[in-house]
Design an enzyme around this catalytic site. Structure first.
Site, PDB file in Angstrom:
ATOM      1  N   ASP A  51      15.645  47.141 -10.686  1.00 45.80           N
ATOM      2  CA  ASP A  51      16.953  46.914 -10.054  1.00 45.80           C
ATOM      3  C   ASP A  51      17.416  48.163  -9.306  1.00 45.80           C
ATOM      4  O   ASP A  51      17.996  48.080  -8.228  1.00 45.80           O
ATOM      5  CB  ASP A  51      18.004  46.552 -11.108  1.00 45.80           C
ATOM      6  CG  ASP A  51      17.865  45.117 -11.576  1.00 45.80           C
ATOM      7  OD1 ASP A  51      17.004  44.406 -11.030  1.00 45.80           O
ATOM      8  OD2 ASP A  51      18.621  44.707 -12.476  1.00 45.80           O
ATOM      9  N   ASP A  75       8.631  43.781   2.027  1.00 41.41           N
ATOM     10  CA  ASP A  75       8.770  43.765   0.569  1.00 41.41           C
ATOM     11  C   ASP A  75       8.168  45.032  -0.020  1.00 41.41           C
ATOM     12  O   ASP A  75       7.579  45.851   0.686  1.00 41.41           O
ATOM     13  CB  ASP A  75       8.200  42.487  -0.060  1.00 41.41           C
ATOM     14  CG  ASP A  75       6.692  42.384   0.067  1.00 41.41           C
ATOM     15  OD1 ASP A  75       6.057  43.379   0.456  1.00 41.41           O
ATOM     16  OD2 ASP A  75       6.145  41.302  -0.229  1.00 41.41           O
ATOM     17  N   ASN A 107       8.040  46.357 -12.250  1.00 44.76           N
ATOM     18  CA  ASN A 107       8.976  45.773 -13.210  1.00 44.76           C
ATOM     19  C   ASN A 107       8.353  45.665 -14.594  1.00 44.76           C
ATOM     20  O   ASN A 107       8.980  45.988 -15.605  1.00 44.76           O
ATOM     21  CB  ASN A 107       9.382  44.361 -12.745  1.00 44.76           C
ATOM     22  CG  ASN A 107      10.742  44.341 -12.095  1.00 44.76           C
ATOM     23  OD1 ASN A 107      11.557  45.218 -12.328  1.00 44.76           O
ATOM     24  ND2 ASN A 107      10.989  43.338 -11.273  1.00 44.76           N
ATOM     25  N   ASP A 153      12.095  40.762  -4.210  1.00 44.09           N
ATOM     26  CA  ASP A 153      11.947  42.104  -3.627  1.00 44.09           C
ATOM     27  C   ASP A 153      11.713  41.992  -2.127  1.00 44.09           C
ATOM     28  O   ASP A 153      11.140  42.893  -1.531  1.00 44.09           O
ATOM     29  CB  ASP A 153      10.796  42.854  -4.297  1.00 44.09           C
ATOM     30  CG  ASP A 153       9.444  42.229  -4.000  1.00 44.09           C
ATOM     31  OD1 ASP A 153       9.365  40.988  -3.948  1.00 44.09           O
ATOM     32  OD2 ASP A 153       8.465  42.977  -3.799  1.00 44.09           O
TER      33      ASP A 153
END
Lengths: 267, 219
Positions: free
Chosen positions: A173, A156, A164, A199
């Site tokens: 994104d 991850d 974010n 993620d």
């Protein structure tokens, strides 16, 4: 499916066998080319192009033997400007048969798209969690039966939530998309890659040494940093079959625990 | 009797026999993904020294399409793939606009974020809330998709519907190519979604009219 075809296409009897072929086709694309071949044979055409309008794909042209359309100079007409239908050399296909064939092909492509979307993550193009698990179980089963080796890697993005929150979902994104693109780029077609969480990504590396994984992760990180002009970190965990287990749940648990341990060392 | 493919052409279907029974044959899956790229209207294949995909495309950022097609191929093929593009911009290209779909609309902190999809592409746009902001965010998301959308917002306005249905949104957009104005109205569960839908409908209406004009020109 049977009812749908019979209901929508009462004239399907015009082309006996095609509806049955659609039910057994391995893919919609294969079906389209098979239909063109059958029509070419039935109408004694040396070359044929099917043009169809699809609600999602837009206008699409398929040429017999999967030839490039740009080389359709043997055709007496510019197929790119033709109405929907089947166009051939030296003649053509009767309108009813062409119409039924086009309608069947449109359904076949719909089925392909449906199957594709039900297995892939829309953002990254990688497998989604559900289909990744299907492939994972299959690999584990083959490993148990034949002794084939593979590694499962779970990784991850470090501090993705903060990324974010700080820069917005749009940038988040983009990072996920770049990671997905680089996985497409770096993996072999025999490897299996999926986005299994927000993620979180997972890869099944066939017959690969775990020593290669850090280099692979460095490559992904470099790609993200080059594309996004920002620094990102990854944490990953690996488990190996069949040496550690051939049970997918146990392999996943091992890899996940090692991922968590790797994250712990960074804190 | 159909003519068999020449030696340079390749009958790809049998290659799928090595594929997984739950998976499309690899070339089929790849061809589907390539055909889904905006602007691609035909795909052909050659096997020479290397596998070559020949795409007919309609003027949607050709270099980006080439790299995207190569990238997609890596997910399906172990051998290198070269991509040859032939630009068919014009009549046929006008009919090849992939449908645009709404992926998500987020409203937070006085801002609306619209995410759109078209084929494999995803575009995001942001602006203020309300019908005008959502319409603007949608146009920015269309720009971000890179599918050649070229429209400007002229008006976005909420319209009160009879009974207790709430609000619809009317938009007017201008096609930057010819300056023509197009209007659309849409109703959805929120004003922002209504505005996004209305913009997409107006955009697709422009595409349909281009196709009609192109077909008239042929006749």
């Amino acid at each position: 499916m049977e009812g749908l075809i019979d209901g929508v296409l009462p004239d399907a009897a015009e082309l006996p066998g095609l509806v049955a072929d659609l039910r057994t086709a391995r893919s919609g694309i294969s079906f389209v080319y098979d239909v063109i071949e059958k029509l070419a044979e039935r109408y004694e055409l040396s070359d044929a192009v099917m043009v169809l309008d699809h609600p999602e794909l837009g206008r699409q042209a398929f040429r017999s033997a999967r030839r490039p359309i740009g080389e359709a100079s043997a055709m007496h007409l510019n197929v790119l400007e033709c109405p929907e239908g089947v166009h051939g050399v030296p003649g053509g296909v009767d309108p009813v048969s062409a119409s039924v064939a086009v309608e069947l092909c449109r359904i076949a492509l719909d089925l392909d798209l449906y199957r594709h979307d039900s297995r892939h993550d829309g953002l990254t193009g990688l497998y989604n969690r559900r289909f990744f698990d299907v492939m994972f179980r299959r690999c584990a089963s083959q490993s148990a039966r034949y002794g084939w080796s593979f590694s499962v890697v779970i990784f991850d993005i470090d501090s993705f939530k903060q990324l974010n929150d700080r820069f917005g979902h749009m940038l988040g994104d983009r990072v996920l998309q770049v990671v997905g693109a680089e996985m497409h780029h770096a993996l072999r077609s025999s490897d299996v890659a999926g986005r299994v969480g927000g993620d979180e990504f997972a890869i099944l590396l066939m017959r690969a040494d775990r020593e290669n994984v850090p280099a692979f992760m460095s490559r992904i990180r470099a790609a993200v940093e080059a594309n996004m002009e920002m620094s990102v970190g990854f944490s990953f965990g690996i488990a190996e079959a069949p040496v550690e287990s051939t049970d997918p749940a146990e392999l996943y648990r091992l890899a996940d625990a090692r991922l968590m341990a790797a994250k712990g060392t960074k804190r | 009797m159909s003519v068999p493919a020449s030696s340079e052409e390749v009958r790809l279907a049998p290659l799928g026999d090595s594929g997984d029974e739950d998976e499309s044959p690899p070339f089929d899956a790849l061809e589907l993904e390539i055909r889904r790229l905006p602007g691609v209207v035909a795909v052909g294949w050659h096997r020479g020294e290397a596998m070559r995909a020949c795409l007919s495309v309609g003027g949607f950022g050709l270099s980006a399409l080439r790299s995207r097609a190569v990238q997609l191929a890596r997910g399906h093929l172990d051998e290198p793939l070269s991509v040859e593009l032939s630009d068919v911009e014009g009549v046929f290209a006008a009919s090849s606009v992939a449908s645009v779909r709404i992926i998500d609309i987020l409203v937070a902190g006085g801002e609306v974020e619209v995410r759109l999809g078209a084929g494999h592409l995803i575009g995001t746009g942001r602006a203020g809330t309300g019908p005008e902001g959502a319409a603007l965010a949608t146009i920015r998301a269309l720009d971000d998709l890179g599918i050649g959308a070229s429209i400007e917002l002229r008006i976005a306005s909420a319209v009160v519907l009879p009974s207790d249905l709430g609000l619809a949104v009317v938009v007017s957009v201008v096609d930057r190519h010819d300056g023509s104005e197009h209007r659309s109205i849409a109703y959805a569960s929120s004003v922002e979604e209504s505005a996004a839908k209305a913009v997409i409908e107006a955009y697709e209406l422009i595409g349909e009219q281009s196709r009609d004009q192109a077909q008239s020109a042929i006749r």
